[in-house]
Write an enzyme that holds these catalytic residues in place. Sequence first.
Site, PDB file in Angstrom:
ATOM      1  N   GLU A 276      35.677  48.148 -37.010  1.00  0.00           N
ATOM      2  CA  GLU A 276      36.834  48.830 -37.627  1.00  0.00           C
ATOM      3  C   GLU A 276      36.904  50.306 -37.266  1.00  0.00           C
ATOM      4  O   GLU A 276      36.834  51.165 -38.141  1.00  0.00           O
ATOM      5  CB  GLU A 276      36.715  48.729 -39.158  1.00  0.00           C
ATOM      6  CG  GLU A 276      36.899  47.370 -39.723  1.00  0.00           C
ATOM      7  CD  GLU A 276      36.598  47.319 -41.226  1.00  0.00           C
ATOM      8  OE1 GLU A 276      36.315  48.371 -41.838  1.00  0.00           O
ATOM      9  OE2 GLU A 276      36.631  46.219 -41.777  1.00  0.00           O
ATOM     10  N   GLY A 278      38.347  53.842 -36.606  1.00  0.00           N
ATOM     11  CA  GLY A 278      39.565  54.619 -36.884  1.00  0.00           C
ATOM     12  C   GLY A 278      39.567  55.849 -35.998  1.00  0.00           C
ATOM     13  O   GLY A 278      40.312  55.964 -35.025  1.00  0.00           O
ATOM     14  N   ARG A 315      40.577  68.850 -43.223  1.00  0.00           N
ATOM     15  CA  ARG A 315      39.167  68.537 -42.933  1.00  0.00           C
ATOM     16  C   ARG A 315      38.245  69.772 -42.989  1.00  0.00           C
ATOM     17  O   ARG A 315      37.182  69.694 -43.591  1.00  0.00           O
ATOM     18  CB  ARG A 315      39.033  67.842 -41.574  1.00  0.00           C
ATOM     19  CG  ARG A 315      39.818  66.529 -41.471  1.00  0.00           C
ATOM     20  CD  ARG A 315      39.500  65.731 -40.219  1.00  0.00           C
ATOM     21  NE  ARG A 315      38.175  65.158 -40.293  1.00  0.00           N
ATOM     22  CZ  ARG A 315      37.133  65.619 -39.637  1.00  0.00           C
ATOM     23  NH1 ARG A 315      37.269  66.630 -38.816  1.00  0.00           N
ATOM     24  NH2 ARG A 315      35.959  65.059 -39.779  1.00  0.00           N
ATOM     25  N   CYS A 354      47.670  79.543 -50.534  1.00  0.00           N
ATOM     26  CA  CYS A 354      47.140  80.479 -51.516  1.00  0.00           C
ATOM     27  C   CYS A 354      45.782  80.018 -52.068  1.00  0.00           C
ATOM     28  O   CYS A 354      45.668  79.657 -53.238  1.00  0.00           O
ATOM     29  CB  CYS A 354      48.163  80.622 -52.644  1.00  0.00           C
ATOM     30  SG  CYS A 354      47.763  81.966 -53.726  1.00  0.00           S
TER      31      CYS A 354
HETATM   32  N1  LLP Z   1      36.449  50.798 -42.340  1.00  0.00           N
HETATM   33  C1  LLP Z   1      36.325  51.235 -43.585  1.00  0.00           C
HETATM   34  C2  LLP Z   1      36.098  50.271 -44.663  1.00  0.00           C
HETATM   35  C3  LLP Z   1      36.411  52.600 -43.879  1.00  0.00           C
HETATM   36  O1  LLP Z   1      36.284  53.024 -45.120  1.00  0.00           O
HETATM   37  C4  LLP Z   1      36.643  53.522 -42.825  1.00  0.00           C
HETATM   38  C5  LLP Z   1      36.772  54.943 -43.093  1.00  0.00           C
HETATM   39  C6  LLP Z   1      36.771  53.002 -41.512  1.00  0.00           C
HETATM   40  C7  LLP Z   1      36.658  51.648 -41.314  1.00  0.00           C
HETATM   41  C8  LLP Z   1      37.039  53.874 -40.323  1.00  0.00           C
HETATM   42  O2  LLP Z   1      36.046  54.811 -40.085  1.00  0.00           O
HETATM   43  P1  LLP Z   1      36.062  55.716 -38.768  1.00  0.00           P
HETATM   44  O3  LLP Z   1      35.855  54.834 -37.578  1.00  0.00           O
HETATM   45  O4  LLP Z   1      37.384  56.399 -38.720  1.00  0.00           O
HETATM   46  O5  LLP Z   1      34.958  56.689 -38.947  1.00  0.00           O
HETATM   47  N2  LLP Z   1      38.550  61.575 -43.968  1.00  0.00           N
HETATM   48  C9  LLP Z   1      37.225  61.562 -43.359  1.00  0.00           C
HETATM   49  C10 LLP Z   1      36.827  60.187 -42.940  1.00  0.00           C
HETATM   50  C11 LLP Z   1      36.870  59.191 -44.059  1.00  0.00           C
HETATM   51  C12 LLP Z   1      36.667  57.779 -43.587  1.00  0.00           C
HETATM   52  C13 LLP Z   1      36.918  56.798 -44.653  1.00  0.00           C
HETATM   53  N3  LLP Z   1      36.701  55.452 -44.255  1.00  0.00           N
HETATM   54  C14 LLP Z   1      37.221  62.555 -42.218  1.00  0.00           C
HETATM   55  O6  LLP Z   1      38.225  63.196 -41.976  1.00  0.00           O
HETATM   56  O7  LLP Z   1      36.190  62.734 -41.558  1.00  0.00           O
END
Ligand code: LLP
Length: 424
Positions: A276, A278, A315, A354
Amino acid sequence: MNSYINQSNFFEGRNPEQIASEYGTPLYVYNERILRDRMEKVAKVITKYPYTANYSVKANSNIHILRLAMQEGINCDAMSVGEIQMLLRAGFPTDRIFFVPNNVSDELVFAVKHGIMTSLDSLAQLELYGQICCDLELPNEKRKCAVRINPGVGAGHCEKVITGGKKTKFGIAEEDIPNIFEIAKNYSLKIVGINQHIGSLFMDPQPYLDAVTNLLRIALGFEKLEFIDFGGGYGVPYHKLDDEKDFPMEEFKSRLEPILDDFASKYGKVPLFKSEPGRYCVAEGGVILGRVQAVKQNSGKTFVGTDVGMNVLVRPSMYGSWHDIEIIRNGNVVLREGEHAEPLFEQTVTGNICESGDILAKDRMLPKTVRGDIVCVLDAGAYGWSMCSTYNSRPRPAEILICKDSSIKLIRRRETIDDLMKLF
Ligand code: LLP
């Protein structure tokens, strides 16, 4: 690396100054070629066994980017009904969507009604899912679902994004697995898949490989699984201007395969493997163009005031994350190294919000900036726009896609104050 923008030809030969003038700033800019390249890479993480990559939509749910994922043949995971709706609108069929929610109720009803494969993240959610299937009088052969296992260990760039381990809210602990079977029996549910996600952004594959080994050990206790999903988290080099190396994808693949071989020899019928990712799919294919509005000295410290506030990219202020910044003047990157380089000075780049925590880059060595310069914030394609807010009543930015043929598509118009007013 002297300049990622130049090296990757990010703007496909177009002038970023003209783009910024035409579409305004702050502006999210994506490069189709780079996005497709990363999607193609994750689609091939496993080649020896049946495998699909599920792009994790939370990183970037712009419908036009989802369509690229669809064309690249990858599936998607969604965290909410909103994300499912985006996928449906992008044209994804329901069997290419995996719903991986946390603490929901009505959203489960939506997923059951639409026949979307769902992973339940706690015993309580599994029980609720069973109840919903009964209430909707779903025939037994359709009562298929997955469960999310908490692997007991996690990894990630900061505590806030580590999702595995005893201290986190996610998944079902291994010791509770007997209760999964009990609940499944009570509601005639068939557990056809298991999934996990240890956390987000690791550059060393070892913790992920350990977690895969562990999940496959647990999988042996589940009969007739149709799929096993190892989660996402593959990192990208946010310090690329300091020559940070890419996630070692080839090495990772070659170390993953023997682990799968071992499982395949023990389990009999090999299920579909999934992951998965992202961030890996979209981070490096997106940048933000912002404008320097005011440069000032406060007690000897230089503050570069831009329009890229924490409302545009949260971030850095939320996690202390680093994003490389390049300065563009008269359409060209101000180089940091080599014959035409300009000297670097310590500057703190801030937004226009702000809050004193509204800092994009603290004490950063950058070429001297002046009002009107463009700041180009790198690696903003993941968890950038998707985490934007309208704090201080600032409408959210537009997004454009630079296509392979260098044409530009406006893929989300800039929000207006009228849009904000419409909610009242
Ligand atoms: N699968 C599940 C169940 C997840 O909770 C997440 C991310 C992913 C896949 C994808 O993860 P990735 O490959 O993108 O690392 N906002 C944070 C990241 C939070 C990720 C939450 N879950 C940031 O900007 O670093």
